[in-house]
Design an enzyme around this catalytic site. Structure first.
Site, PDB file in Angstrom:
ATOM      1  N   VAL A  18      29.094  55.919  32.679  1.00  0.00           N
ATOM      2  CA  VAL A  18      30.422  56.121  33.261  1.00  0.00           C
ATOM      3  C   VAL A  18      30.260  57.057  34.447  1.00  0.00           C
ATOM      4  O   VAL A  18      29.776  58.184  34.291  1.00  0.00           O
ATOM      5  CB  VAL A  18      31.411  56.732  32.251  1.00  0.00           C
ATOM      6  CG1 VAL A  18      32.813  56.797  32.864  1.00  0.00           C
ATOM      7  CG2 VAL A  18      31.437  55.941  30.963  1.00  0.00           C
ATOM      8  N   ARG A  54      54.209  23.821  42.189  1.00  0.00           N
ATOM      9  CA  ARG A  54      55.435  23.360  41.529  1.00  0.00           C
ATOM     10  C   ARG A  54      55.140  22.776  40.156  1.00  0.00           C
ATOM     11  O   ARG A  54      55.943  22.875  39.226  1.00  0.00           O
ATOM     12  CB  ARG A  54      56.136  22.302  42.389  1.00  0.00           C
ATOM     13  CG  ARG A  54      55.317  21.029  42.554  1.00  0.00           C
ATOM     14  CD  ARG A  54      56.079  19.856  43.126  1.00  0.00           C
ATOM     15  NE  ARG A  54      55.208  18.685  43.176  1.00  0.00           N
ATOM     16  CZ  ARG A  54      55.049  17.825  42.179  1.00  0.00           C
ATOM     17  NH1 ARG A  54      55.720  17.986  41.047  1.00  0.00           N
ATOM     18  NH2 ARG A  54      54.226  16.797  42.297  1.00  0.00           N
ATOM     19  N   ASN A  75      42.520  24.513  40.546  1.00  0.00           N
ATOM     20  CA  ASN A  75      43.364  25.105  41.590  1.00  0.00           C
ATOM     21  C   ASN A  75      43.062  26.579  41.798  1.00  0.00           C
ATOM     22  O   ASN A  75      43.065  27.068  42.932  1.00  0.00           O
ATOM     23  CB  ASN A  75      44.842  24.924  41.237  1.00  0.00           C
ATOM     24  CG  ASN A  75      45.242  23.488  40.971  1.00  0.00           C
ATOM     25  OD1 ASN A  75      46.008  23.215  40.046  1.00  0.00           O
ATOM     26  ND2 ASN A  75      44.705  22.544  41.739  1.00  0.00           N
ATOM     27  N   CYS A  84      51.171  19.096  44.319  1.00  0.00           N
ATOM     28  CA  CYS A  84      51.453  20.013  43.207  1.00  0.00           C
ATOM     29  C   CYS A  84      51.318  21.453  43.695  1.00  0.00           C
ATOM     30  O   CYS A  84      52.236  22.248  43.556  1.00  0.00           O
ATOM     31  CB  CYS A  84      50.508  19.743  42.044  1.00  0.00           C
ATOM     32  SG  CYS A  84      50.687  18.098  41.321  1.00  0.00           S
ATOM     33  N   ALA A 135      31.781  57.971  38.744  1.00  0.00           N
ATOM     34  CA  ALA A 135      32.581  57.723  39.949  1.00  0.00           C
ATOM     35  C   ALA A 135      31.687  57.945  41.153  1.00  0.00           C
ATOM     36  O   ALA A 135      30.926  58.919  41.203  1.00  0.00           O
ATOM     37  CB  ALA A 135      33.787  58.653  40.002  1.00  0.00           C
ATOM     38  N   THR A 183      25.692  69.416  34.305  1.00  0.00           N
ATOM     39  CA  THR A 183      26.977  68.752  34.086  1.00  0.00           C
ATOM     40  C   THR A 183      27.761  69.470  32.995  1.00  0.00           C
ATOM     41  O   THR A 183      28.977  69.689  33.122  1.00  0.00           O
ATOM     42  CB  THR A 183      26.762  67.272  33.715  1.00  0.00           C
ATOM     43  OG1 THR A 183      26.103  66.615  34.797  1.00  0.00           O
ATOM     44  CG2 THR A 183      28.083  66.572  33.429  1.00  0.00           C
ATOM     45  N   ASP A 206      49.235  21.526  35.698  1.00  0.00           N
ATOM     46  CA  ASP A 206      48.562  20.967  34.525  1.00  0.00           C
ATOM     47  C   ASP A 206      47.538  22.001  34.050  1.00  0.00           C
ATOM     48  O   ASP A 206      46.464  22.142  34.629  1.00  0.00           O
ATOM     49  CB  ASP A 206      47.898  19.646  34.928  1.00  0.00           C
ATOM     50  CG  ASP A 206      46.988  19.063  33.860  1.00  0.00           C
ATOM     51  OD1 ASP A 206      46.875  19.645  32.770  1.00  0.00           O
ATOM     52  OD2 ASP A 206      46.367  18.009  34.138  1.00  0.00           O
TER      53      ASP A 206
END
Length: 519
Positions: free
Chosen positions: A25, A421, A432, A401, A27, A73, A424
């Site tokens: 972890v 619109r 798409n 579509c 930054a 740290t 499927d």
């Protein structure tokens, strides 16, 4: 638990135990800067909350996580916050004078290896759920790209910050993005949270060619080690949850094909294109078909035979003699789809005759207009391309579509919102998503921008009744990392691209799931 120090004799005893794997972890800036004068050179409360949530939360309430850090740290943590509560704090030090006697939930070790050995043995192997390496610079430089590092949770700071401590870049030959949040700005800094997961043990691990992409062949269950708060952020769940909701709660409706659907109205998905490419993984999506169809649209072609000759048969059903006759286009040559998508994109308003005619210079070229506005008037709110032309609908084999796209430029990024619109969910929508994401990436590329977001708005989002069972099969599959897509940097004109200009790496989906198209 009181303070424990792991010495060499204990290390020898534990040598036969497998080491624990871990997650990092951190930054960092774009230059991978992480600190200045021994401190964090930024104030990001949202990042601190993310750090706390990811390192503190467990799925088993009887267990806790371990955080591994260097002595510096540890000392940089304000006294009132150390040790980090609810976690086993593992401090790495070789200093004999380091005294934390009688401190609860703290152990010291001499190295990363000795810490991982300790955590792999009783009692810690039974009480520690996950191990997180959190700093500082020396520890991260050693741990970041090691084979035992399963994941890297990176807060990517997009704004330049003066740093004097740096870590190596993430090795993207072995790590792929799992999830990436949308950028936010806090205290003048723009940043996002990205999780990278290890997909190969080393950069030398071989890959296979499959479906026009480089496949790594990894198991979706492999990534269940991720914290739930991260695992659930995979964007494929947007699609899967929508499908599940439509199947469970959709309205029963009739449709023009006579098949019948389950339907919901007004749905939305939002995909982040900055780090990965949203090609669904819970079933195989025909990537080559996505690319060739989009290039066919861009060319302005309305001839289905062009795709057929390339082995792309997605338009065959709507281009057959039987189908054209059935909708009254009896004079239309088989394969001629009429003024569909590509014609409207490149020749909107031109009079359509047939698929063989030369329409050069006829109608309005919406695609060229979009590119011109993106380059020269990026704040324009009319950067729009529409395939919906009411006067031409009766001439089309199938009315569009996916019908309306708007583009948006900000922060050097190009985003797209597309309205569909009729959606499927089983067959069309996965295609798409990929198609308009690819179009956005292409337009960003030719306009010297980077891809931003793709927002997919669905009107009638439906599941055909014949697709319910195969979609339920798909819902049992767990997502895998989305692939990464790169575009040939030598190509800068929208009409110059060919399929080989798009390099898709790391696509290893579940198997193809057959669904019959309703025509």
């Amino acid at each position: 638990m009181a303070t424990t120090t792991l010495n060499d004799s204990v290390t020898t005893t534990l040598a036969s135990e497998p080491q624990r794997t871990y997650q990092v972890v951190v930054a960092a800036t774009k230059e991978m800067g992480i600190g200045k004068d021994g401190k964090l050179p930024w104030n990001l409360p949202t990042d601190l909350k993310f750090f706390k949530d990811i390192t503190l939360t467990t799925s088993d309430s009887s267990k806790k996580n371990a955080v591994v850090m260097g002595r510096k740290t540890w000392e940089s943590i304000p006294i009132k916050y150390r040790p980090l509560s609810g976690r086993l704090n593992v401090v790495l030090t070789r200093s004999g004078g380091f005294d934390i006697a009688n401190t609860e939930n703290v152990v010291t070790c001499s190295s990363v290896d000795s810490a991982l050995d300790l955590l792999a043995a009783p009692p810690y192997c039974l009480s520690i759920e996950r191990v997180f390496v959190i700093g500082g610079g020396d520890i991260l430089r050693e741990a970041l790209n090691r084979p035992s590092c399963d994941a890297i949770h990176l807060t990517e700071i997009d704004t330049s910050v003066d740093c004097d401590t740096f870590i190596p870049a993430i090795d993207t030959s072995v790590y792929q993005p799992w999830s990436s949040s949308f950028p936010v700005t806090e205290n003048g800094l723009r940043f996002c949270f990205t999780t990278f997961v290890r997909v190969k043990s080393s950069a030398d691990e071989s890959s296979d060619e499959s479906n026009g992409s480089q496949s790594l062949q990894f198991d979706g269950k492999k990534f269940l080690f991720l914290p739930k708060m991260v695992f659930d952020q995979h964007e494929e769940f947007l699609y899967l949850n929508m499908v599940e909701d439509i199947i469970s709660n959709g309205n029963v409706k009739n449709d023009r094909t006579g098949t019948g659907t389950l339907s919901k109205f007004g749905c939305q998905m939002k995909f982040n294109l900055r780090r990965s490419f949203p090609l669904l993984t819970t079933k195989r999506v025909f990537w080559r078909g996505v690319v060739e169809e989009l290039l066919w649209f861009i060319s302005g072609s309305t001839n289905a035979k062009v795709l057929q000759e390339k082995g792309i048969h997605i338009w065959d059903g709507n281009a057959s003699r039987e189908y054209l006759d059935g909708i009254g286009l009896t004079e239309r040559e088989e394969g001629d789809l009429g003024p569909v998508y590509g014609f409207q994109w490149r020749h909107f308003g031109a009079k359509y005759t047939d698929m063989h005619a030369d329409y050069t210079g006829q109608g309005f070229d919406q695609l060229v207009d979009v590119i011109d506005k993106i380059k020269n008037n990026p704040d324009d709110r009319r950067i729009i391309m529409s395939a919906w032309n009411p006067s031409d609908l009766k001439l089309m084999a199938l009315p569009p579509c996916h019908m309306f796209a708007q583009f948006y430029v900000a922060e050097g990024e190009l985003s797209c919102q597309m309205y569909q619109r009729s959606a499927d969910m089983g067959l069309g929508v996965p295609f798409n998503i990929a198609s308009y994401s690819l179009l956005t990436c292409m337009l960003a590329h030719v306009c010297d921008l980077v891809p931003g977001d793709f927002i997919h708005v669905l009107g009638d989002a439906h599941v055909y009744k014949t697709h319910v069972r195969p979609l339920q099969e798909q819902l049992l599959n767990l997502p895998k990392p989305f692939p990464v897509m790169k575009i040939n940097p030598e190509k800068k004109q929208i009409d110059s691209f060919v399929a080989s200009d798009f390099d898709l790496t790391g696509y290893d989906p579940h198997k193809k799931i057959e669904m019959k198209m309703a025509v």
